[in-house]
Write an enzyme that holds these catalytic residues in place. Structure first.
Site, PDB file in Angstrom:
ATOM      1  N   CYS A   2     -10.180  29.346  26.275  1.00  0.00           N
ATOM      2  CA  CYS A   2     -10.374  29.282  27.723  1.00  0.00           C
ATOM      3  C   CYS A   2      -9.546  28.126  28.260  1.00  0.00           C
ATOM      4  O   CYS A   2      -9.043  27.306  27.498  1.00  0.00           O
ATOM      5  CB  CYS A   2     -11.845  29.061  28.068  1.00  0.00           C
ATOM      6  N   GLY A  28      -6.984  32.493  29.912  1.00  0.00           N
ATOM      7  CA  GLY A  28      -8.127  33.374  30.104  1.00  0.00           C
ATOM      8  C   GLY A  28      -7.996  34.174  31.375  1.00  0.00           C
ATOM      9  O   GLY A  28      -7.696  33.621  32.437  1.00  0.00           O
ATOM     10  N   ASP A 364       8.837  38.467  17.149  1.00  0.00           N
ATOM     11  CA  ASP A 364       7.579  38.268  17.861  1.00  0.00           C
ATOM     12  C   ASP A 364       6.957  36.954  17.402  1.00  0.00           C
ATOM     13  O   ASP A 364       7.289  36.446  16.325  1.00  0.00           O
ATOM     14  CB  ASP A 364       6.613  39.424  17.594  1.00  0.00           C
ATOM     15  N   ASP A 365       6.055  36.403  18.230  1.00  0.00           N
ATOM     16  CA  ASP A 365       5.410  35.148  17.848  1.00  0.00           C
ATOM     17  C   ASP A 365       4.454  35.348  16.676  1.00  0.00           C
ATOM     18  O   ASP A 365       4.289  34.472  15.838  1.00  0.00           O
ATOM     19  CB  ASP A 365       4.676  34.523  19.037  1.00  0.00           C
TER      20      ASP A 365
END
Length: 503
Positions: A2, A28, A364-365
């Site tokens: 978050c 988030g 890609d990560d």
């Protein structure tokens, strides 16, 4: 994961907190909330959705006060679909306390029973953040029976909170009439920092970008186990409250979660991703001849720094081959495979010119569930690529995560109980290259000398808090299964496709 922010000021803070939450929206997209205090009275508004949708003019006018905090929610515990579980949370005793929390408690169930049976406190939701708030409230109450609340009493309460709760937690709290309190778990798993503006006012936030983007100057990170208390006169008090603090920040923050323009615990997220690209290039060179590759293409957004550095290292052109629809939310943080599958092609579109008759290396990560990678490989083939190679800037994600990342069940992980060759076949690539775990840790740790280590359990299976059991995974799996029907429903689809701020 978050995003949280807290401010103590001499001027109204509602707009300031709103702006900071926009800068943290990538952390988030499920719900958002703001609480402000005017005198000893709290004003709160929270709801499901993006910041821009939750807060209208009428809501902002109803948030007066010079002290406040806010959160953007990405649920990893509790009910993802209940507005009651959106943060902030509030209890009226002692004083009136409001709290926002980023992380995941690993002993929340035991604490909930303890709070009810011993502390006589009632928890009304399934959220571990409400559990944390009540533990804090109880410990503060124990410190101030018939006594004034002092910084020393606040720190003693936090010390006891550390003794009782386990897991990952970065916390910001307001104590009515007294000030703003922030603290971080003894391992510093989730990030937290604070800054000051020209008037000497303080802001605490998950990432440095929230400070810089709102006119605050970064001061430093909150140390693992440390508590920071800013009283109503604006005086800063800090104290280490953990018995054996050790900094082990979450590696996935550097891989994917944090914005690249943030600096977490002294480590530039952007530089960390460049370094990962360099070691990934070394891994690629040892796996296949770079001469087989015509072009390097990132899967936007988080993989761009790694892809650029890899392309430079192997001497191949870097190209943007996918155009992103910025009005579709981040695929990884959408609960529910149904929504995830529906959103991939709405989110990305291939530029045929960059693929046609070429051997392309997609970077890609990370590869978590594999469903997105599989679809993207197919998109590259449909765009005319001769061969499609895939490289992941992170190692295989083989283990569940319990510290606040939405990949808690092993059945969801494409790398669990699969070899690299089996994963390659699943996603349909002609070759698959993964980052090495030790190399990744080494090159990121090099940016912060003296670092104790990383929380990298999803890669190496080591749970730093030492209290995670098979039963914990079973409990999390059961909770997610109970929410499964609603996850794939139309309401979830609409929310997930509303769009969001990307890195």
């Amino acid at each position: 994961m978050c995003g949280i922010v807290g401010v103590i000021s001499q001027a109204p803070v509602n707009q300031l907190i709103y702006d900071a939450l926009l800068l943290l929206q990538h952390r988030g997209q499920d719900a958002a909330g703001i609480v402000t205090m005017q005198g000893n009275k709290c004003f709160m508004h929270k709801a499901r959705g993006m910041v821009r949708d939750v807060f209208r003019t009428r809501n902002m006018r109803a948030l007066p006060g010079n002290v406040g905090l806010g959160q953007v929610r990405y649920p990893t515990a509790g009910n993802a679909y209940s507005e009651e579980e959106a943060q902030p949370f509030y209890v009226n005793a002692p004083f009136g306390i409001v709290l926002v929390h980023n992380g995941n408690l690993t002993n929340a169930i035991a604490l909930k029973h303890e709070l009810f049976e011993i502390d006589r406190r009632h928890i009304n939701t399934e959220s571990d953040s409400e559990v944390l708030l009540n533990v804090l409230a109880h410990e503060l109450e124990q410190q101030v029976r018939n006594l004034p609340l002092t910084p020393e009493a606040v720190f003693s309460a936090v010390r006891n909170v550390h003794r009782r709760i386990k897991g990952s937690y970065a916390v910001i709290s307001l104590i009515a009439g007294h000030g703003l309190l922030a603290f971080r778990d003894p391992y510093g798993i989730r990030p937290l920092c604070f800054g000051r503006n020209g008037e000497g006012e303080y802001m605490v936030a998950s990432e440095s970008v929230a400070l810089e983007g709102t006119g605050y100057q970064f001061v430093r990170d909150v140390a693992p186990g440390e508590a920071v208390f800013v009283d109503t006169q604006g005086r800063l008090h800090t104290l280490q409250c953990a018995e054996n603090p050790q900094l082990h920040p979450c590696m996935f923050e550097f891989v994917y979660l944090a914005r690249p323009d943030s600096v977490l615990d002294g480590i530039s997220v952007y530089q960390a991703r460049l370094n990962m690209g360099e070691t990934l290039a070394q891994r690629l060179i040892s796996t296949m001849p770079p001469s087989d590759i015509d072009v390097v293409i990132p899967i936007p957004e988080s993989s761009r720094p790694s892809a650029m550095q890899l392309a430079h290292k192997i001497g191949k052109p870097y190209r943007e081959g996918f155009v992103k629809n910025r009005y579709v939310g981040r695929t990884f943080i959408m609960p529910g495979q149904g929504v995830r599958k529906k959103s991939v092609r709405q989110k990305l579109n291939a530029i045929g010119l960059e693929f046609k008759n070429r051997n392309v290396l997609l970077v890609d990560d990370s590869i978590v569930r594999g469903t997105t990678s599989k679809e993207i490989v197919q998109m590259a083939r449909e765009a005319g690529a001769r061969k499609v190679y895939m490289a992941s800037a992170a190692p295989p994600v083989r283990f569940p995560n319990v510290y606040g990342i939405d990949m808690p069940t092993k059945e969801e992980l494409v790398a669990h109980n699969r070899s690299i060759e089996e994963i390659r076949q699943f996603i349909g690539a002609d070759a698959l290259i993964y980052q090495d775990v030790d190399a990744m840790k080494r090159v990121v740790a090099a940016l912060r000398p003296g670092l104790a280590g990383f929380e990298a359990s999803c890669f190496d299976g080591h749970y730093i808090t030492g209290d995670v059991s098979v039963e914990d995974f079973a409990s999390i799996k059961a909770q997610r299964s109970a929410q499964g029907d609603e996850e794939d429903g139309p309401a979830r689809t609409r929310l997930a496709l509303q769009g969001g701020q990307e890195q």
